[in-house]
Design a protein around this motif. Structure first.
Motif, mmCIF file in Angstrom:
data_model
loop_
_atom_site.group_PDB
_atom_site.id
_atom_site.type_symbol
_atom_site.label_atom_id
_atom_site.label_comp_id
_atom_site.label_asym_id
_atom_site.label_seq_id
_atom_site.Cartn_x
_atom_site.Cartn_y
_atom_site.Cartn_z
ATOM 1 N N HIS A 1 43.855 36.178 43.134
ATOM 2 C CA HIS A 1 43.236 34.888 43.469
ATOM 3 C C HIS A 1 41.876 34.747 42.790
ATOM 4 O O HIS A 1 41.524 33.681 42.294
ATOM 5 C CB HIS A 1 43.065 34.737 44.985
ATOM 6 N N ASP B 1 47.887 36.599 58.366
ATOM 7 C CA ASP B 1 46.828 37.156 57.502
ATOM 8 C C ASP B 1 46.992 36.644 56.074
ATOM 9 O O ASP B 1 46.025 36.358 55.385
ATOM 10 C CB ASP B 1 46.898 38.685 57.468
ATOM 11 N N LEU B 2 48.248 36.587 55.620
ATOM 12 C CA LEU B 2 48.487 36.146 54.253
ATOM 13 C C LEU B 2 48.404 34.631 54.128
ATOM 14 O O LEU B 2 47.950 34.111 53.118
ATOM 15 C CB LEU B 2 49.849 36.660 53.773
ATOM 16 N N ASP C 1 46.360 32.874 55.505
ATOM 17 C CA ASP C 1 44.928 32.630 55.302
ATOM 18 C C ASP C 1 44.577 32.622 53.821
ATOM 19 O O ASP C 1 43.539 32.101 53.429
ATOM 20 C CB ASP C 1 44.102 33.733 55.992
ATOM 21 N N CYS C 2 45.403 33.263 53.022
ATOM 22 C CA CYS C 2 45.154 33.362 51.574
ATOM 23 C C CYS C 2 45.856 32.252 50.794
ATOM 24 O O CYS C 2 45.829 32.256 49.560
ATOM 25 C CB CYS C 2 45.630 34.708 51.040
ATOM 26 N N ALA C 3 46.526 31.348 51.486
ATOM 27 C CA ALA C 3 47.267 30.304 50.765
ATOM 28 C C ALA C 3 46.300 29.328 50.107
ATOM 29 O O ALA C 3 45.195 29.098 50.587
ATOM 30 C CB ALA C 3 48.187 29.561 51.728
ATOM 31 N N MET D 1 39.961 36.236 49.520
ATOM 32 C CA MET D 1 40.809 35.085 49.847
ATOM 33 C C MET D 1 40.359 33.829 49.130
ATOM 34 O O MET D 1 39.154 33.631 48.946
ATOM 35 C CB MET D 1 40.729 34.772 51.337
ATOM 36 N N PRO D 2 41.296 32.950 48.778
ATOM 37 C CA PRO D 2 40.919 31.694 48.124
ATOM 38 C C PRO D 2 39.818 30.926 48.846
ATOM 39 O O PRO D 2 38.911 30.413 48.216
ATOM 40 C CB PRO D 2 42.225 30.902 48.105
ATOM 41 N N LYS D 3 39.887 30.889 50.186
ATOM 42 C CA LYS D 3 38.879 30.119 50.922
ATOM 43 C C LYS D 3 37.483 30.699 50.709
ATOM 44 O O LYS D 3 36.519 29.967 50.489
ATOM 45 C CB LYS D 3 39.210 30.129 52.425
ATOM 46 N N HIS E 1 51.023 44.351 44.641
ATOM 47 C CA HIS E 1 50.672 43.128 43.904
ATOM 48 C C HIS E 1 49.148 42.998 43.868
ATOM 49 O O HIS E 1 48.465 43.207 44.866
ATOM 50 C CB HIS E 1 51.285 41.918 44.612
ATOM 51 N N ALA F 1 56.837 40.880 49.474
ATOM 52 C CA ALA F 1 56.125 41.977 50.138
ATOM 53 C C ALA F 1 54.987 41.475 51.029
ATOM 54 O O ALA F 1 54.257 42.278 51.583
ATOM 55 C CB ALA F 1 55.585 42.957 49.098
ATOM 56 N N GLY G 1 55.570 43.350 44.656
ATOM 57 C CA GLY G 1 55.706 44.308 45.741
ATOM 58 C C GLY G 1 54.386 44.588 46.444
ATOM 59 O O GLY G 1 53.416 43.848 46.274
ATOM 60 N N PRO G 2 54.348 45.685 47.232
ATOM 61 C CA PRO G 2 53.170 45.940 48.078
ATOM 62 C C PRO G 2 51.868 46.095 47.288
ATOM 63 O O PRO G 2 50.802 45.861 47.833
ATOM 64 C CB PRO G 2 53.514 47.260 48.782
ATOM 65 N N ARG H 1 44.188 48.129 52.199
ATOM 66 C CA ARG H 1 44.168 46.914 51.391
ATOM 67 C C ARG H 1 43.702 45.712 52.216
ATOM 68 O O ARG H 1 42.854 44.934 51.782
ATOM 69 C CB ARG H 1 45.567 46.655 50.840
ATOM 70 N N MET H 2 44.260 45.585 53.415
ATOM 71 C CA MET H 2 43.934 44.412 54.211
ATOM 72 C C MET H 2 42.480 44.439 54.678
ATOM 73 O O MET H 2 41.891 43.397 54.967
ATOM 74 C CB MET H 2 44.898 44.265 55.404
ATOM 75 N N MET I 1 52.194 39.822 50.095
ATOM 76 C CA MET I 1 50.964 40.260 49.461
ATOM 77 C C MET I 1 50.298 39.171 48.623
ATOM 78 O O MET I 1 49.168 39.347 48.190
ATOM 79 C CB MET I 1 51.246 41.467 48.537
ATOM 80 N N CYS I 2 50.996 38.064 48.349
ATOM 81 C CA CYS I 2 50.423 37.139 47.361
ATOM 82 C C CYS I 2 50.192 35.727 47.895
ATOM 83 O O CYS I 2 49.400 34.989 47.339
ATOM 84 C CB CYS I 2 51.311 37.074 46.124
ATOM 85 N N ALA I 3 50.877 35.350 48.956
ATOM 86 C CA ALA I 3 50.732 34.000 49.528
ATOM 87 C C ALA I 3 51.045 32.893 48.521
ATOM 88 O O ALA I 3 50.408 31.846 48.532
ATOM 89 C CB ALA I 3 49.334 33.797 50.126
#
Lengths: 393, 107
Positions: A346, B70-71, B73-75, A99-101, A341, B43, A338-339, A91-92, B45-47
């Motif tokens: 986003h 890492d997460l 970064d997704c905020a 990502m939002p950015k 999600h 978890a 959870g994992p 996933r990562m 996973m969502c930030a």
């Protein structure tokens, strides 16, 4: 003393769930929130708290299903059906593209352009099926680019997605759905071979490029499987979300006016996906005997968290059956928890919520739905309108 | 029970009793504090539970957990040295009085 098994139902049919599950879920929340449904072969959990508990407790409820038709459909064991570090690594690997950015800087400008182009080509007189002519194709275009396969046509993307979904849901193990998904896999594999070469030569911000060019990449077979899972699971949700929200706003003109006045398109997005969750139900396998609301879920049993039902749970929502953008709270479960999600949350919020809705209603301020009863809703696992006949001007 | 104070982006302060061992995110969500969503339930996973730990408390809340950056970064809102995922801060007596500031947006 051991708790009894959940009661068993032999009357609910898959057809009923496919046509309109909501009256059934409403009854189950009140009468039998933990219920073995024979037609589906799973234990339904229709209360929000139970759905959330199961998804938040991966140590007891595994996503891994050894007998899933997803394996033949995707010709791979995908991250959707893995747990723990293995799932996390895969996933990562894809996360930077989502990502939002990255969305704000790379994808949003491109998506604004696509949305504008696709809206330009809609006929402005007569009835337009917005679901078929806008929601589906734009969802396909958005996904093709973020994944790194812009050479795939909208038609290909939509066909592959459907083929994968039908194959993955082929619990009757009939040959035809797998033949169709095999054809889709062959086409996707051929295209991905070329796309992988391209992103190796010219890296970009797409999911494919990020995975292929990572310092410590995951195996190529998993990269390909990740792209396929995103194709299978990345078109119909934003497509159905868009159609659902447009329907909700057009049938509630007072709410539409308020959304417009406040610029509250994001709030409308959240309410639309609460009201009719694009992904209605998910499966998890019990790793130990577990008790839920006094019912024994035996080890090995598969439960279905029905987020579609949890999203209308009377304990959380007043009048949850209706579309009401400005309800006081909205902690829906449509992106799961959870994992697992939703990795696309986003992107969905930023594209459907912040770009498409606002542009559509700004460009066609007089848009109307002449006959709401002509809109047909379908789906048990995935749900949304299958048509949306609007007048744009 | 340890107290935790949430300072919303508009300056509104909410102080709550936290169950010992509960995360700063869980405490907010259980008590309907706006400004923290915590959509993935902790978890990482969502930030959507991003917060800024008040300067007076950063030493006691400690370093970020593995994978937290890492997460972050997704905020959705800017990330600073004080940024944490509030699901990764567990309330203990040692954190009694903790103050966290909430960002403008979580999604």
């Amino acid at each position: 003393m051991t708790a009894p098994l959940a009661p068993i139902d032999e009357t609910i049919t898959i057809d009923q769930l496919h046509l309109d599950p909501y009256p059934i879920y409403r009854r189950l929340r009140a009468e039998a929130p933990v219920l073995r449904v024979k037609a589906v072969g799973r234990t339904f959990l229709t209360k929000a708290a139970d759905a959330k508990y199961v998804k938040d407790t991966p140590a007891l409820f595994s996503s891994d299903d050894p007998r899933t038709p997803m394996k033949p459909a995707f010709q791979a064991h995908t991250l959707m059906r893995k747990d723990g570090p293995e799932h996390l690594a895969e996933r990562m690997a894809m996360a930077p593209a989502l990502m939002p950015k990255t969305i704000e800087t790379v994808w949003a400008p491109l998506y604004r352009q696509f949305a504008s182009d696709y809206m330009d080509r809609l006929p402005t007189d007569g009835i337009v099926d917005l679901h078929r002519d806008l929601a589906g194709p734009i969802a396909a275009r958005i996904l093709a680019h973020i994944l790194g396969i812009p050479e795939a046509s909208d038609e290909d993307m939509q066909e592959w997605s459907e083929a994968l979904i039908h194959g993955a849901g082929n619990f009757g193990w009939r040959p035809e759905p797998f033949e169709r998904s095999d054809r889709a896999n062959a086409e996707m594999n051929a295209l991905l071979d070329r796309a992988i070469e391209r992103v190796r030569a010219e890296p970009d911000a797409s999911a494919l490029s990020v995975m292929v060019n990572a310092a410590d990449p995951i195996p190529l077979s998993q990269i390909v499987a990740n792209i396929k899972i995103a194709i299978g699971g990345g078109i119909n949700e934003p497509r159905d979300a868009l159609s659902t929200i447009v329907y909700g706003l057009l049938t509630n003109p007072d709410q539409l006016e308020e959304v417009r006045a406040r610029g509250a398109w994001g709030t409308a997005f959240e309410e639309g996906i609460r009201w009719v969750a694009p992904i209605q139900a998910s499966s998890r396998r019990a790793l130990e005997d577990v008790e839920i609301r006094g019912c024994l879920i035996p080890r090995g049993d598969t439960v279905m968290t029905i987020q579609a039902s949890g999203n209308r749970d009377e304990e959380l929502y007043e009048d949850g059956e209706t579309f009401h953008v400005f309800r006081p709270r909205n902690n829906h479960l449509s992106f799961g928890s959870g994992p697992h999600h939703c990795a696309g949350s986003h992107v969905a919020r930023r594209t459907v919520g912040k770009i498409l809705l606002e542009m559509l209603f700004t460009r066609f301020p007089a848009m109307s739905l002449p006959d709401p009863s002509a809109v047909q809703w379908r789906g048990f696992g995935f749900r949304g309108p299958i048509n949306l006949p609007v007048r744009l001007t | 029970m340890p107290h935790v104070t949430y300072v919303a982006a508009d300056g509104t302060r909410t102080t709550l009793d936290a169950a010992e061992g509960a995360s700063v995110m869980e405490t907010a969500v259980r008590n309907d504090v706006g400004g923290i969503i915590g959509e993935c339930g902790g978890a990482m996973m969502c930030a959507t539970c991003h917060c800024y730990v008040d300067d007076a408390w950063t030493a006691r809340t400690g370093p970020r957990k593995d994978g937290e950056m890492d997460l972050l970064d997704c905020a959705a809102s800017p990330v600073t040295d004080a940024s944490r995922l509030s699901c990764q801060i567990r309330m203990t007596q040692d954190l009694d009085g903790l103050v966290v500031h909430l960002p403008e947006a979580q999604v």
